[in-house]
Design an enzyme around this catalytic site. Structure first.
Site, PDB file in Angstrom:
ATOM      1  N   GLU A   1     -19.843   0.063  -2.138  1.00 29.68           N
ATOM      2  CA  GLU A   1     -19.039  -1.038  -2.689  1.00 29.68           C
ATOM      3  C   GLU A   1     -19.760  -2.359  -2.417  1.00 29.68           C
ATOM      4  OE1 GLU A   1     -14.941  -1.165  -1.519  1.00 29.68           O
ATOM      5  OE2 GLU A   1     -14.484   0.812  -2.353  1.00 29.68           O
TER       6      GLU A   1
ATOM      7  N   HIS B   1      -8.088  -3.663   3.796  1.00 24.43           N
ATOM      8  CA  HIS B   1      -7.513  -4.908   3.281  1.00 24.43           C
ATOM      9  C   HIS B   1      -6.235  -5.289   4.037  1.00 24.43           C
ATOM     10  CE1 HIS B   1     -10.191  -5.875  -0.029  1.00 24.43           C
ATOM     11  NE2 HIS B   1     -10.358  -4.576  -0.169  1.00 24.43           N
TER      12      HIS B   1
ATOM     13  N   ALA C   1      -5.360   4.983  -0.998  1.00 23.35           N
ATOM     14  CA  ALA C   1      -5.374   5.054   0.465  1.00 23.35           C
ATOM     15  C   ALA C   1      -3.956   5.215   0.994  1.00 23.35           C
ATOM     16  CB  ALA C   1      -6.003   3.784   1.024  1.00 23.35           C
TER      17      ALA C   1
ATOM     18  N   GLN D   1       0.835  -1.195   0.000  1.00 22.72           N
ATOM     19  CA  GLN D   1       0.000   0.000   0.000  1.00 22.72           C
ATOM     20  C   GLN D   1       0.876   1.254   0.000  1.00 22.72           C
ATOM     21  OE1 GLN D   1      -3.395  -0.242  -0.257  1.00 22.72           O
ATOM     22  NE2 GLN D   1      -3.341   1.964  -0.615  1.00 22.72           N
TER      23      GLN D   1
ATOM     24  N   HIS E   1     -17.335  -5.395  -1.326  1.00 22.82           N
ATOM     25  CA  HIS E   1     -16.363  -5.406  -0.228  1.00 22.82           C
ATOM     26  C   HIS E   1     -17.005  -5.903   1.077  1.00 22.82           C
ATOM     27  CE1 HIS E   1     -12.741  -3.583   1.935  1.00 22.82           C
ATOM     28  NE2 HIS E   1     -13.607  -3.768   2.936  1.00 22.82           N
TER      29      HIS E   1
ATOM     30  N   ASP F   1     -12.826  -8.766  -1.178  1.00 20.69           N
ATOM     31  CA  ASP F   1     -13.652  -8.303  -2.285  1.00 20.69           C
ATOM     32  C   ASP F   1     -14.165  -9.537  -3.013  1.00 20.69           C
ATOM     33  OD1 ASP F   1     -13.093  -5.633  -1.698  1.00 20.69           O
ATOM     34  OD2 ASP F   1     -11.354  -5.581  -3.030  1.00 20.69           O
TER      35      ASP F   1
HETATM   36 ZN   LIG Z   1     -12.258  -3.976  -0.844  1.00 16.26          ZN
END
Ligand SMILES: [Zn+2]
Length: 267
Positions: free
Chosen positions: A237, A181, A174, A153, A240, A188
């Site tokens: 979402e 996550h 992010a 990330q 998710h 997901d």
């Molecule tokens: Zn997600």
């Protein structure tokens, strides 16, 4: 179970005499940690008198380790809890990695060895039972993207900053530590009928509508529901899902809440 710390911070004249701190410096990281150690006042009356210059109610989450004023985020102190709440304001400690990641035995979109297959052990087991339940109803769910490391990330975010500037990066990626996550508790989910896409189309599939109504039975919540963007910080979402345990997931589902509303963390 509702874990919720609430501390009433009173600015008593006596405190001011003792500390003589300017208002701003009260909200430093050091002081935030100190405040956490303070017990809830035994009696508000006891501490409230004509001497009070002014009072301020501050909702303080028991699970904050640190306040980072520079990035306007807080660092959570319970990253290993299945009830940890991570969002754009609440991040995982730097370099946090779950220690019990496993590869759930379900249909995956990505190949063997890809870290996106992974979830924490308890969540992975729950995912297996969710997918098996779906299969018993003739539906095939596919796990598309689960675990994402802090380092990965960080690279994504820093590349974005380097290429297009911080403002753009903050809008479209992010910051490290703020992606759910990274907890190993999110997955997901999609289906072959929408070519495993992670987009709004999933909601319209039989798999998408089924999983929205049954995920809680296996401890998962639809983390970013429609119409709650102002609360979660994320657009809807339908793909998710986040593991929080069966009891909490069921309560959140039945009351139509988000994690933010459930815990009431308005830090
Ligand atoms: Zn997600």
């Amino acid at each position: 179970m509702r874990i919720h710390g609430f501390i009433l911070v009173l600015f008593l004249s006596s405190l001011l005499l003792m500390g003589c701190q300017p208002f701003d410096s009260f909200f430093t990281t050091e002081n935030a940690v100190q405040r956490e150690a303070i017990d809830v006042p035994k009696s508000i009356e006891e501490r409230t008198s004509e001497k009070v210059l002014f009072s301020l109610e501050v909702e303080i989450d028991e699970h904050i380790a640190e306040i980072d004023e520079e990035t306007d985020t807080v660092v959570v102190s319970n990253p290993d809890s299945i009830e940890v709440m991570v969002n754009k304001q609440r991040r995982l400690p730097e370099g946090y990695e779950p220690t019990d990641l496993v590869d759930p035995n379900v249909s995956h979109a990505v190949g063997q060895g890809d870290p996106r297959r992974l979830m924490r052990a308890e969540a992975a087991e729950a995912l297996e039972s969710l997918f098996a339940h779906a299969e018993s109803e003739g539906l095939e769910l596919v796990a598309v993207s689960g675990y994402r490391s802090y380092d990965r990330q960080k690279v994504i975010y820093e590349n974005n900053v380097a290429a297009r500037g911080q403002e753009h990066a903050d809008q479209f990626s992010a910051r490290p530590g703020t992606s759910e996550h990274q907890t190993g508790l999110a997955m997901d989910i999609s289906a072959a009928s929408v070519a495993l896409a992670l987009d709004q189309a999933f909601e319209q599939t039989s798999e998408g509508s089924w999983v929205a109504e049954h995920a809680h039975l296996h401890g998962f919540i639809l983390r970013y529901p429609d119409g709650k963007t102002d609360i979660t910080g994320y657009a809807y979402e339908p793909w998710h899902f986040r593991y929080v345990g069966e009891e909490l997931a069921t309560e959140i589902y039945e009351k139509d809440l988000t994690l933010e509303e459930y815990f009431g963390y308005g830090y």
